[in-house]
Design a protein around this motif. Structure first.
Motif, short mmCIF file in Angstrom:
data_model
loop_
_atom_site.label_atom_id
_atom_site.label_comp_id
_atom_site.label_asym_id
_atom_site.label_seq_id
_atom_site.Cartn_x
_atom_site.Cartn_y
_atom_site.Cartn_z
N PRO A 94 -49.82 -14.44 -67.37
CA PRO A 94 -49.69 -13.26 -68.25
C PRO A 94 -50.72 -12.16 -68.00
N ASN A 95 -51.51 -12.27 -66.94
CA ASN A 95 -52.56 -11.27 -66.69
C ASN A 95 -51.99 -10.05 -65.96
N HIS A 96 -51.12 -9.31 -66.66
CA HIS A 96 -50.42 -8.20 -66.02
C HIS A 96 -51.35 -7.06 -65.62
N GLY A 97 -52.48 -6.91 -66.32
CA GLY A 97 -53.40 -5.83 -65.99
C GLY A 97 -53.93 -5.92 -64.57
N MET A 98 -54.01 -7.15 -64.03
CA MET A 98 -54.49 -7.34 -62.66
C MET A 98 -53.48 -6.85 -61.63
N ARG A 99 -52.23 -6.69 -62.07
CA ARG A 99 -51.17 -6.36 -61.12
C ARG A 99 -50.67 -4.92 -61.25
N VAL A 100 -51.44 -4.06 -61.83
CA VAL A 100 -51.01 -2.67 -62.04
C VAL A 100 -50.60 -2.02 -60.72
N GLN A 101 -51.45 -2.10 -59.71
CA GLN A 101 -51.13 -1.47 -58.44
C GLN A 101 -49.92 -2.11 -57.77
N PHE A 102 -49.79 -3.43 -57.92
CA PHE A 102 -48.64 -4.13 -57.35
C PHE A 102 -47.35 -3.69 -58.04
N TYR A 103 -47.38 -3.53 -59.36
CA TYR A 103 -46.20 -3.07 -60.09
C TYR A 103 -45.82 -1.65 -59.67
N GLU A 104 -46.81 -0.81 -59.46
CA GLU A 104 -46.53 0.56 -58.98
C GLU A 104 -45.88 0.52 -57.60
N GLU A 105 -46.45 -0.30 -56.73
CA GLU A 105 -45.94 -0.40 -55.36
C GLU A 105 -44.50 -0.92 -55.34
N THR A 106 -44.23 -1.95 -56.14
CA THR A 106 -42.90 -2.56 -56.09
C THR A 106 -41.86 -1.80 -56.91
N ALA A 107 -42.31 -0.97 -57.86
CA ALA A 107 -41.36 -0.16 -58.63
C ALA A 107 -40.59 0.78 -57.72
N SER A 108 -41.27 1.38 -56.75
CA SER A 108 -40.59 2.29 -55.83
C SER A 108 -39.57 1.52 -54.99
N PHE A 109 -39.89 0.28 -54.63
CA PHE A 109 -38.94 -0.56 -53.88
C PHE A 109 -37.72 -0.86 -54.74
N LEU A 110 -37.94 -1.24 -56.01
CA LEU A 110 -36.83 -1.53 -56.91
C LEU A 110 -35.92 -0.31 -57.07
N ASN A 111 -36.54 0.86 -57.18
CA ASN A 111 -35.78 2.10 -57.34
C ASN A 111 -34.87 2.34 -56.13
N GLU A 112 -35.43 2.14 -54.93
CA GLU A 112 -34.65 2.36 -53.71
C GLU A 112 -33.59 1.28 -53.51
N ALA A 113 -33.84 0.07 -54.09
CA ALA A 113 -32.89 -1.03 -53.94
C ALA A 113 -31.77 -0.98 -54.97
N GLY A 114 -31.76 0.06 -55.82
CA GLY A 114 -30.68 0.23 -56.79
C GLY A 114 -30.96 -0.34 -58.16
N HIS A 115 -32.18 -0.80 -58.40
CA HIS A 115 -32.55 -1.33 -59.72
C HIS A 115 -33.36 -0.26 -60.46
N GLU A 116 -32.71 0.88 -60.70
CA GLU A 116 -33.43 2.04 -61.24
C GLU A 116 -34.06 1.76 -62.60
N MET A 118 -35.00 -1.09 -63.94
CA MET A 118 -36.13 -2.01 -63.80
C MET A 118 -37.35 -1.30 -63.20
N ALA A 119 -37.08 -0.39 -62.27
CA ALA A 119 -38.16 0.40 -61.69
C ALA A 119 -38.85 1.23 -62.77
N MET A 120 -38.05 1.89 -63.62
CA MET A 120 -38.61 2.71 -64.68
C MET A 120 -39.37 1.85 -65.71
N LEU A 121 -38.86 0.65 -65.97
CA LEU A 121 -39.56 -0.26 -66.88
C LEU A 121 -40.91 -0.67 -66.31
N GLN A 122 -40.94 -0.92 -65.00
CA GLN A 122 -42.23 -1.28 -64.39
C GLN A 122 -43.20 -0.11 -64.42
N TYR A 123 -42.72 1.08 -64.14
CA TYR A 123 -43.59 2.25 -64.25
C TYR A 123 -44.10 2.42 -65.68
#
Length: 248
Positions: A94-116, A118-123
């Motif tokens: 549950p330590n989501h604060g440690m993964r802020v940069q990872f969530y930012e990085e993967t949100a752009s991937f989710l957006n491009e993969a058609g999971h818009e 989920m990408a916005m939720l991660q952002y």
């Protein structure tokens, strides 16, 4: 790594892993992670993947292993593997604060993969985490803004919807078994599960994802299998992982 001397970094890692017989806690895993990072920087994707696969045979897992797995999958243009690594990392603890940069990085991937969505939720989760910790909120490099309905969601609601998506992606190809804890070994860190298929599987407490405090001999559990190195037999064997304890 900081000097970008990646070949020298790999050499140092290999030397340490070869000559040091016993590491404090899991420091050998961190050395392997540095090696994988250096291999990725050198575009030695196959070597990075092989080193990661060996590392993932250990019972202890850290989300940074999945972060590097995600980057390797992206380099190999393997969208399914990239999605699974994102979800494994997100659901590990549950330590989501440690993964802020990872969530930012993967949100752009989710957006491009058609999971818009989920990408916005991660952002949005990133914004909530930054606000919660007093960190600077940065603009997101995506087309359009976060929808109003998502922007109005609090952290629990955001995580609730994201977890549903993360679990669905992580588990869609997995087969889960049911069984009972047969024995917990004297160390209190591992034991054996008798499964409904009639087989007995070794498990580590590190692989209990839910209900660890309720785990005891006789507990009913749900789990899946993963190949792990049996150091006594010096071979790979099926271990029970992703264990959920069914509470009465």
């Amino acid at each position: 790594m900081k000097l970008k001397q990646y070949d020298a970094c790999i050499s140092c890692c290999d030397q340490a892993l070869a000559v040091i017989n016993r590491f404090h806690t899991n420091n050998d895993a961190w050395i392997s992670l540095r090696k994988i990072e250096a291999l990725i920087e050198l575009d030695r994707t196959a070597d990075a993947k092989a080193t990661l696969e060996h590392l993932l045979q250990r019972p202890a897992r850290h989300w940074k292993m999945d972060m590097l797995g995600y980057r390797i999958a992206v380099m190999e243009h393997d969208e399914d593997a990239a999605l699974k690594y994102i979800e494994e990392a997100a659901l590990l603890d549950p330590n989501h604060g440690m993964r802020v940069q990872f969530y930012e990085e993967t949100a752009s991937f989710l957006n491009e993969a058609g999971h818009e969505r989920m990408a916005m939720l991660q952002y949005h989760l990133v914004d909530l985490l930054r606000e919660e910790n007093g960190w600077k909120i940065r603009p997101h490099h995506v087309a359009g803004k976060i929808p109003e309905d998502i922007a109005a969601m609090d952290k629990p609601a955001t995580l609730r919807e994201l977890r549903e998506f993360w679990r669905a992606q992580r588990d869609k190809d997995k087969v889960f078994l049911e069984g009972q804890v047969k024995k917990i070994l004297p160390s209190g860190r591992n034991g054996f599960i008798d499964a409904a298929d009639g087989k007995s599987y070794y498990f580590s407490f590190a692989d209990v994802q839910s209900g660890r405090k309720h785990l005891a001999e006789g507990s009913s559990v749900r789990f899946t299998l993963a190949k792990r190195m049996d150091r006594k037999k010096n071979c790979l064997s099926d271990n029970a992982v992703e264990i959920t304890v069914e509470q009465k």
